[in-house]
Design an enzyme around this catalytic site. Sequence first.
Site, mmCIF file in Angstrom:
data_model
loop_
_atom_site.group_PDB
_atom_site.id
_atom_site.type_symbol
_atom_site.label_atom_id
_atom_site.label_comp_id
_atom_site.label_asym_id
_atom_site.label_seq_id
_atom_site.Cartn_x
_atom_site.Cartn_y
_atom_site.Cartn_z
ATOM 1 N N GLY A 139 0.880 -1.236 -0.130
ATOM 2 C CA GLY A 139 -0.102 0.014 -0.027
ATOM 3 C C GLY A 139 0.916 1.277 -0.055
ATOM 4 N N GLY A 178 4.176 0.186 1.846
ATOM 5 C CA GLY A 178 4.971 -0.813 1.110
ATOM 6 C C GLY A 178 5.125 -0.561 -0.268
ATOM 7 N N ARG A 216 -3.325 -8.506 -1.050
ATOM 8 C CA ARG A 216 -4.437 -9.020 -0.560
ATOM 9 C C ARG A 216 -5.283 -9.480 -1.891
ATOM 10 N NH1 ARG A 216 -7.634 -5.946 3.783
ATOM 11 N NH2 ARG A 216 -7.367 -4.360 2.539
ATOM 12 N N LYS A 273 1.036 5.181 19.807
ATOM 13 C CA LYS A 273 2.236 5.957 19.902
ATOM 14 C C LYS A 273 2.725 6.069 21.095
ATOM 15 C CE LYS A 273 1.514 7.431 14.983
ATOM 16 N NZ LYS A 273 0.809 8.383 14.255
ATOM 17 N N GLY A 279 2.768 9.482 5.720
ATOM 18 C CA GLY A 279 2.989 9.600 4.107
ATOM 19 C C GLY A 279 3.959 8.378 3.791
HETATM 20 N N1 LIG Z 1 0.451 5.862 5.879
HETATM 21 C C1 LIG Z 1 1.337 6.378 6.774
HETATM 22 O O1 LIG Z 1 1.581 7.502 6.703
HETATM 23 C C2 LIG Z 1 1.568 5.769 7.782
HETATM 24 C C3 LIG Z 1 1.644 4.519 7.929
HETATM 25 N N2 LIG Z 1 1.997 3.450 9.122
HETATM 26 C C4 LIG Z 1 1.657 2.112 9.378
HETATM 27 O O2 LIG Z 1 2.053 1.317 8.209
HETATM 28 C C5 LIG Z 1 1.265 0.221 8.056
HETATM 29 C C6 LIG Z 1 0.639 0.214 6.623
HETATM 30 O O3 LIG Z 1 0.031 1.507 6.423
HETATM 31 P P1 LIG Z 1 -0.235 1.957 5.000
HETATM 32 O O4 LIG Z 1 0.785 1.471 4.030
HETATM 33 O O5 LIG Z 1 -0.487 3.297 5.130
HETATM 34 O O6 LIG Z 1 -1.585 1.053 4.584
HETATM 35 P P2 LIG Z 1 -2.344 0.861 3.399
HETATM 36 O O7 LIG Z 1 -3.785 0.522 3.624
HETATM 37 O O8 LIG Z 1 -2.184 1.822 2.175
HETATM 38 O O9 LIG Z 1 -1.574 -0.622 3.040
HETATM 39 C C7 LIG Z 1 -1.797 -1.781 3.495
HETATM 40 C C8 LIG Z 1 -1.538 -2.740 2.390
HETATM 41 O O10 LIG Z 1 -1.700 -4.226 2.945
HETATM 42 C C9 LIG Z 1 -2.542 -5.004 2.259
HETATM 43 N N3 LIG Z 1 -3.052 -6.010 3.143
HETATM 44 C C10 LIG Z 1 -4.078 -6.076 3.799
HETATM 45 N N4 LIG Z 1 -4.075 -7.216 4.352
HETATM 46 C C11 LIG Z 1 -3.208 -7.992 3.659
HETATM 47 C C12 LIG Z 1 -3.159 -9.593 3.788
HETATM 48 N N5 LIG Z 1 -3.588 -10.297 4.612
HETATM 49 N N6 LIG Z 1 -2.156 -9.833 3.015
HETATM 50 C C13 LIG Z 1 -1.313 -9.088 2.280
HETATM 51 N N7 LIG Z 1 -1.547 -7.938 2.171
HETATM 52 C C14 LIG Z 1 -2.747 -7.143 2.951
HETATM 53 C C15 LIG Z 1 -3.598 -4.155 1.676
HETATM 54 O O11 LIG Z 1 -4.175 -4.397 0.597
HETATM 55 C C16 LIG Z 1 -2.748 -2.838 1.438
HETATM 56 O O12 LIG Z 1 -2.263 -2.687 0.199
HETATM 57 C C17 LIG Z 1 0.286 0.378 8.968
HETATM 58 O O13 LIG Z 1 0.817 -0.335 10.318
HETATM 59 C C18 LIG Z 1 0.289 1.862 9.639
HETATM 60 O O14 LIG Z 1 -0.269 1.985 10.772
HETATM 61 C C19 LIG Z 1 2.826 4.239 10.043
HETATM 62 C C20 LIG Z 1 3.312 5.432 9.753
HETATM 63 C C21 LIG Z 1 2.592 6.415 9.032
HETATM 64 N N1 LIG Z 2 -2.682 8.735 10.591
HETATM 65 C C1 LIG Z 2 -1.473 9.078 10.950
HETATM 66 C C2 LIG Z 2 -0.627 8.509 9.981
HETATM 67 C C3 LIG Z 2 0.839 7.991 10.648
HETATM 68 O O1 LIG Z 2 1.136 7.229 11.737
HETATM 69 C C4 LIG Z 2 -1.430 10.581 11.061
HETATM 70 O O2 LIG Z 2 -2.377 11.267 10.621
HETATM 71 O O3 LIG Z 2 -0.450 11.045 11.514
#
Ligand SMILES: NC(=O)C1=CN([C@@H]2O[C@H](COP(=O)(O)OP(=O)(O)OC[C@H]3O[C@@H](n4cnc5c(N)ncnc54)[C@H](O)[C@@H]3O)[C@@H](O)[C@H]2O)C=CC1
Ligand SMILES: N[C@@H](CC=O)C(=O)O
Length: 440
Positions: A17, A20, A50, A209, A311
């Site tokens: 996502g 990733g 997924r 956090k 981000g």
């Molecule tokens: N987006 C942000 O700004 C930040 C995100 N994070 C953390 O990073 C992690 C990922 O966040 P994002 O990339 O934003 O989320 P996202 O929702 O964009 O990506 C998650 C991905 O995991 C996939 N997924 C879900 N279940 C799955 C499974 N069973 N097998 C394989 N793939 C699967 C989804 O299809 C999706 O593409 C979370 O734990 C989030 O809290 C931490 C700091 C900042």
């Molecule tokens: N949703 C969170 C994303 C990172 O952890 C934020 O707004 O800070």
Amino acid sequence: MTTDQQTPLRVALLGGGVVGGSVARQLITQADDLAQRIGRPLELVGIAVRRAGRDRSDLGVDPALFTTDAAELVTRADIVVEVIGGIEPARSLILSAMEHGASVVTANKALLAEDGPTLYAAAADHGVDLYYEGAVAGAIPILRPIRDSLAGDSIRRVIGIVNGTTNFVLDAMDSTGAGFSETVERAQALGYAEADPTADVEGFDAAAKAAILSSLAFHSRVSSADVHREGITEVSARDIAAAREMNCTVKLLAICERVEGPEGQPGISARVHPALIPLTHPLASVREAYNAVFVEADGAGDLMFYGQGAGGDPTASAVLGDIVAVARTRVTGGRGPGESAYADLPVLSIGQAITRYHVSLDVADKPGVLASVATVFATQGVSIETVRQQVVTDDHGDARAMLIIVTHAATDAALSATVTELAGLDTVNEVTSVMRVEGN
Ligand SMILES: NC(=O)C1=CN([C@@H]2O[C@H](COP(=O)(O)OP(=O)(O)OC[C@H]3O[C@@H](n4cnc5c(N)ncnc54)[C@H](O)[C@@H]3O)[C@@H](O)[C@H]2O)C=CC1
Ligand SMILES: N[C@@H](CC=O)C(=O)O
Ligand code: NA
């Protein structure tokens, strides 16, 4: 390079996502530099997603690397990067990866704050590393500085703006005078807040956090359930205006403190709530969706960490830093520094936290009102720092008397009882605003 140095370290990525996707892109575009920095190349052996069949050509990754079988992928890697999020299947996948000998890098604050000890124990049992710098304040290096650089110091307090969405909303309310709902809609339109912004605006994200920060800073086990949590949904334009009048601003703060309980026993106060902070405090200048963490330590004094807390690319920067760290350990052998919970401090209830309050009261404009209000504070043992009376015109054009009171520090229980008693006074028409005051 010897043959051993040329053997790639296998990296499995779980989740493609926002975070990733950026990690995958950079593993490929920076491959040569990363290999030099680590001393061995990294090989991306698979990306678990997924749904198969989606167009992911923008990532520049060989389509054969995508798999929907995450459970199989974690069995054939040296380093597993979990950026799926949530509790399950992330937890089971991480545990399985460790059982199969892989070190793990994750940005999953929800999982770490709910069940970190299970993961730390598994990492120790299997002699692997667990790194998670991206989980708190995105790109900002804060966890490894607390865990490693400050390991010889004694941290007294960590105060952070650790949620970008809520900081954006409060900052916009402050600078434009806009109300809460319209500002959240703007944050959604700009892509900061999620379609369902509950975890952000209700403080769940910041509480997770705070749990991670408290655990590391105070060498104890703190879970998100231990953290007192209040979000920003009750913050009104009137609260923001009241803050301005005091030369303060309103921020959603994650506060982690080493404190003493009622009998002098050491403990932790871990809480997330909106609070007034003086405009002169370094955290007051953190604008828009930026994050910052202010650390107070016995030896180091005050330290401020500032940057992008959310981000894809900023969070991937932290994830990649962790990948390099655990890969270097693989090259040299052994394990990197892990968690320590030897202090095992209890988390005190919010009632035992020591804070200051800013209270606005709509009162009857007649003799004796101030005395009746002051008596309530005195009865509860709460000392008043300042009191100001103001006459305002309400929506119907009627003049109303307002009392604005700022207290000295007292227990949250005493302050809360004071507010309850004030609300029951005949002379008080309404308690219009109650905010904690932090940062001095
Ligand atoms: N987006 C942000 O700004 C930040 C995100 N994070 C953390 O990073 C992690 C990922 O966040 P994002 O990339 O934003 O989320 P996202 O929702 O964009 O990506 C998650 C991905 O995991 C996939 N997924 C879900 N279940 C799955 C499974 N069973 N097998 C394989 N793939 C699967 C989804 O299809 C999706 O593409 C979370 O734990 C989030 O809290 C931490 C700091 C900042
Ligand atoms: N949703 C969170 C994303 C990172 O952890 C934020 O707004 O800070
Ligand atoms: Na970070």
